[in-house]
Design an enzyme around this catalytic site. Structure first.
Site, PDB file in Angstrom:
ATOM      1  N   ASP A  40       0.947  -1.028  -0.087  1.00 44.46           N
ATOM      2  CA  ASP A  40       0.023   0.001   0.054  1.00 44.46           C
ATOM      3  C   ASP A  40       0.707   1.147  -0.152  1.00 44.46           C
ATOM      4  OD1 ASP A  40      -1.927  -1.918   0.445  1.00 44.46           O
ATOM      5  OD2 ASP A  40      -2.106  -1.574   2.720  1.00 44.46           O
ATOM      6  N   GLU A 212     -11.633  -2.060  -3.479  1.00 45.27           N
ATOM      7  CA  GLU A 212     -10.971  -1.252  -2.283  1.00 45.27           C
ATOM      8  C   GLU A 212      -9.917  -0.191  -2.860  1.00 45.27           C
ATOM      9  OE1 GLU A 212      -9.561  -3.920   0.448  1.00 45.27           O
ATOM     10  OE2 GLU A 212      -7.905  -4.625  -0.788  1.00 45.27           O
TER      11      GLU A 212
END
Length: 326
Positions: A40, A212
């Site tokens: 991420d 997401e």
């Protein structure tokens, strides 16, 4: 049919195929140094010209580079711990925080990040600020938003976008009922008290809700929403892929290349597994001096196939204004 004729027919068929069918994806660009155990990622160009890269890990790891190629781990956002996040994290892995989103406004660095556990809606998005962006320089500004099992969406994977009118927007979310966005107050970095609407901007349809990691950028007259579909964090079995849509309004509706709304399951694929590269996703975009830079994580078929690695490529836009990775 002769071999040359067959090759010519196949080439013509490929050139006339829809983009989704003819898609090929580049390998991640060359990077060195501390570029494994990266999940991420989000990156910014600091005032001194260096690059600061933040990623999911215990207390949020920070790496630095002077050339966007060689990265060195220099510490964490919270070297002294982050006990305020404990109500949302796994006691067996204290301080394991998710999805940092870095930006610079009003003379300081803003970092939005999430605290949660896999499969849970007991989640919160926090804000921290810093004058330098370096380890140990951060001040906790508290919770921006949180969710529980009574909510049908999830407060993770934040992304801040500041529009040309100076309005602040936070997109976030995953799974359940998809991606949301709402207004923030620029004075506080927290949720607006005058515009409190929670707006849905993307949602899967059919048998899966696997979506997401939103990230919004502007190019020309369009806002582009990047999201990640399918499953992350399963090593080389990961099925993560990057989808995109665009809109003339930051609040949508976002549509894909075929005109399907992202709230109706639409999305144009711009990056997916290929060759030894598995599950690329959770992107962030840096507007650098030479190009728009896409950062993401992926898994590689090597001796450490379960370890996330840093991916960096560039973003271009075709004649119809749709993004592609190169």
């Amino acid at each position: 049919m002769s071999l040359p004729r067959l090759l010519a027919v196949l080439a013509a068929a490929l050139l006339s195929a829809p983009a989704a069918q003819a898609a090929t994806y580049p390998d991640p660009g060359y990077v060195t140094g501390d570029v494994t155990a990266v999940h991420d990622p989000s990156m910014i160009r600091a005032a001194d010209g260096s690059y600061l890269l933040y990623s999911t890990d215990q207390y949020l790891q920070i790496r630095r580079s002077t050339d966007r190629i060689h990265f060195t781990k220099i510490g964490s956002v919270w070297p002294g711990g982050a006990p305020w996040t404990a109500p949302f994290t796994d006691p067996a892995h204290p301080g394991y925080l998710w999805a940092p989103d870095i930006s610079f406004h009003n003379g300081r660095y803003y970092l939005y990040y999430a605290a949660s556990t896999f499969g849970s809606r007991n989640s919160a998005i926090f804000l921290a600020t810093s004058p330098t962006g370096l380890p140990g320089s951060w001040t906790n500004q508290g919770i921006v938003t949180q969710t529980s099992t009574s909510d049908d969406y999830n407060a993770i994977d934040p992304n801040l976008f500041v529009d040309s009118g100076g309005r602040w927007w936070l997109s976030f979310g995953s799974w359940w009922t998809g991606i949301k966005v709402y207004r923030l107050d620029p004075a506080t970095g927290k949720r607006s008290t005058t515009d409190t609407a929670l707006r849905s901007i993307a949602q899967r349809t059919g048998s899966t809700t696997a979506e997401e990691a939103p990230y919004i950028v502007q190019h020309g007259s369009y806002f582009y929403l990047f999201v990640s579909w399918d499953s992350c964090c399963q090593g080389t079995k990961s099925t993560y892929r990057v989808m995109a849509g665009r809109s003339t309004s930051i609040t949508g509706p976002y549509t894909d290349r075929n005109g399907v709304r992202l709230t109706a399951g639409g999305g144009t694929q711009i990056l997916a597994s290929h060759g030894d590269v598995h599950g690329p996703g959770h992107v962030a975009v840096l507007h650098d001096t030479d190009a728009d830079v896409l950062v993401y994580h992926y898994y590689y078929s090597d001796a450490t196939p379960q370890t996330g690695k840093l991916g960096i490529n560039l973003i271009g836009y075709d004649s119809a204004g749709w993004p592609y990775v190169y």
